[in-house]
Write an enzyme that holds these catalytic residues in place. Structure first.
Site, PDB file in Angstrom:
ATOM      1  N   ASP A  22       0.603  -1.194   0.636  1.00  0.00           N
ATOM      2  CA  ASP A  22      -0.287   0.502  -0.027  1.00  0.00           C
ATOM      3  C   ASP A  22       1.232   1.128   0.203  1.00  0.00           C
ATOM      4  O   ASP A  22       1.454   1.596   0.798  1.00  0.00           O
ATOM      5  CB  ASP A  22      -1.294   0.009   0.775  1.00  0.00           C
ATOM      6  CG  ASP A  22      -1.617   1.194   1.366  1.00  0.00           C
ATOM      7  OD1 ASP A  22      -2.028   1.556   0.207  1.00  0.00           O
ATOM      8  OD2 ASP A  22      -2.781   0.901   2.016  1.00  0.00           O
ATOM      9  N   ASP A  25      -3.507   2.201  -5.103  1.00  0.00           N
ATOM     10  CA  ASP A  25      -2.549   2.269  -5.033  1.00  0.00           C
ATOM     11  C   ASP A  25      -1.843   0.575  -3.754  1.00  0.00           C
ATOM     12  O   ASP A  25      -1.698   1.291  -2.753  1.00  0.00           O
ATOM     13  CB  ASP A  25      -2.388   3.265  -3.927  1.00  0.00           C
ATOM     14  CG  ASP A  25      -2.962   4.095  -2.788  1.00  0.00           C
ATOM     15  OD1 ASP A  25      -4.303   3.247  -3.019  1.00  0.00           O
ATOM     16  OD2 ASP A  25      -2.435   4.450  -1.693  1.00  0.00           O
ATOM     17  N   GLU A  26      -3.293   0.334  -3.429  1.00  0.00           N
ATOM     18  CA  GLU A  26      -2.746  -1.604  -2.905  1.00  0.00           C
ATOM     19  C   GLU A  26      -2.739  -2.119  -3.762  1.00  0.00           C
ATOM     20  O   GLU A  26      -3.840  -2.394  -4.981  1.00  0.00           O
ATOM     21  CB  GLU A  26      -3.957  -0.643  -2.067  1.00  0.00           C
ATOM     22  CG  GLU A  26      -4.963  -2.106  -0.955  1.00  0.00           C
ATOM     23  CD  GLU A  26      -6.010  -1.355  -0.346  1.00  0.00           C
ATOM     24  OE1 GLU A  26      -6.691  -0.307  -0.298  1.00  0.00           O
ATOM     25  OE2 GLU A  26      -5.984  -2.338   1.040  1.00  0.00           O
TER      26      GLU A  26
HETATM   27 MG   LIG Z   1      -2.859   4.287   0.132  1.00  0.00          MG
END
Ligand SMILES: [Mg+2]
Length: 407
Positions: free
Chosen positions: A10, A105-106
């Site tokens: 993340d 973003d993960e």
């Molecule tokens: Mg993040």
């Protein structure tokens, strides 16, 4: 490590971190991405400096400004964030094809099938961590464990910027000392009940038999029983089919005019169709959300007989749902949104073809022009009418031009 090798990766304060990378003068400052302080949207990302003041994602911008008036407020540039996200996933998929996109973003990675390539698991984690930092210039946190639940809990411990690996023999100990609200099954309601029972740590929860949790929390109790023991058999899903796609707008001023709201809904449906077409997806469920001026939020959903992608059909479903939500002009709205979910790939077989091939061809041509020249390059009559009332802001929605229209 025995069992599965699952990573949860993340990026830390993603949008804010990209802004800092592009504008080094923002380093060390509380950066808040989502909009300007007087605007009515919510915070998308707050940098760690801003989080110290209590600013977090989902908080109304005006509230964020009260908490952190010295913050640097930015509207954000989603096309740039998309480009960073693509680079992030390209780097990760070089390690294994078993990569799941949990959000922009993960990611979850399952290295089990490729473990022969990575005999030194801990070193691989460090290498991925270093490469993201070096090649993207962004700080990232990594959690590793034998399943998705534990890997994600490990990432929460690793934040910001760390790597935490939970070996199977350490899982029990690791869970025992975590606060119970870290478990995804513990929402605010469950948290209140658990607090009354004096349950604070996951270790406390482990003492409850399955039947007790079931009687306290219903079906969710069964899930909690497993989560408290770190049991999670969910696979890493590599399909690129997202769970849902949605578009919404918070108006600068509340709007009561039904025609104007319907025109805006049509615009949102058009914006929704673009990613559906690009990904070749069809929607089984259409959902419309309305938030009234008193912040009360209502949604209506419709499951469709045949999954849809065509713009006219999606709008027609959304239109009916909206009228059901907003039967009169008694209230004004501050937000309207539309969501497509239960998405499937490829054109489904259907006995009925309510839209002609000609219409489908036209839809395709419109989308092609928009993909190439931007959404605002081609507007339907409805959108043109909206454009006269609004300023069309490049793919970020409309900003009301004439305040008197809402009176
Ligand atoms: Mg993040």
């Amino acid at each position: 490590m025995k069992g599965r090798w699952i990573l949860h990766i993340d990026i830390d304060a993603f949008f804010a971190a990209v802004e800092k990378l592009l504008h080094p003068s923002l380093q060390g400052k509380p950066v808040i991405v989502g909009g300007l302080p007087h605007e009515r949207g919510v915070v998308s990302t707050a940098s760690y400096e801003a989080r110290k003041y209590g600013v977090h994602s989902g908080l109304p911008l005006q509230k964020a400004y009260q908490l952190c008036p010295q913050g640097v407020f930015l509207r954000g540039n989603y096309q740039i964030y998309e480009a960073f996200s693509e680079k992030f996933f390209r780097l990760l998929s070089g390690y294994t094809p078993d990569t799941e996109k949990a959000s922009m973003d993960e990611a979850y990675l399952d290295l089990t099938r490729c473990r022969i390539l990575y005999p030194f698991f801990s070193r691989t984690l460090q290498e991925i961590h270093r490469r993201i930092q070096k090649e993207l210039g962004l700080s990232v946190s990594i959690g590793a464990a034998s399943n998705k639940l534990l890997a994600k809990l490990a990432t929460a411990q690793a934040k910001p910027g760390g790597v935490v690996e939970i070996e199977p023999e350490r899982e029990k100990e690791f869970l025992k000392n975590l606060d119970v609200e870290n478990l995804p099954g513990v929402g605010p309601k469950a948290q209140a009940i658990l607090r009354m029972l004096n349950v604070h740590k996951i270790g406390d929860l482990q003492g409850f038999p399955r039947a007790t949790l079931h009687s306290l929390f219903g079906l969710n109790g069964k899930e909690l029983y497993l989560q408290a023991r770190g049991i999670d058999s969910r696979p890493v899903v590599t399909s690129s089919v997202p769970r849902s796609i949605s578009r919404e707008t918070t108006f600068l001023k509340d709007i009561w005019n039904q025609r104007l709201l319907l025109a805006h809904l049509a615009y949102l449906c058009d914006r929704l169709v673009l990613p559906l077409r690009q990904k070749g997806l069809f929607a089984h469920v259409i959902e419309v959300t309305a938030r009234y001026s008193d912040f009360c939020t209502e949604t209506r959903r419709k499951t469709l007989l045949t999954p849809l992608q065509e713009r006219g059909e999606i709008f027609s479903a959304a239109h009916d749902l909206f009228l059901d939500l907003f039967p009169s002009s008694r209230n004004s709205l501050r937000l309207v949104g539309v969501k497509a979910s239960e998405l499937v790939e490829g054109k489904p077989l259907s006995l009925f073809e309510p839209y002609s091939p000609k219409q489908e061809k036209l839809g395709g041509a419109v989308e092609q022009v928009r993909e190439k020249y931007g959404f605002g390059s081609l507007l339907t009559i409805r959108e043109k009418m909206l454009e006269d009332l609004y300023t069309l802001k490049k793919d970020r929605g409309f900003v009301l031009k004439t305040a008197s229209l809402t009176k």
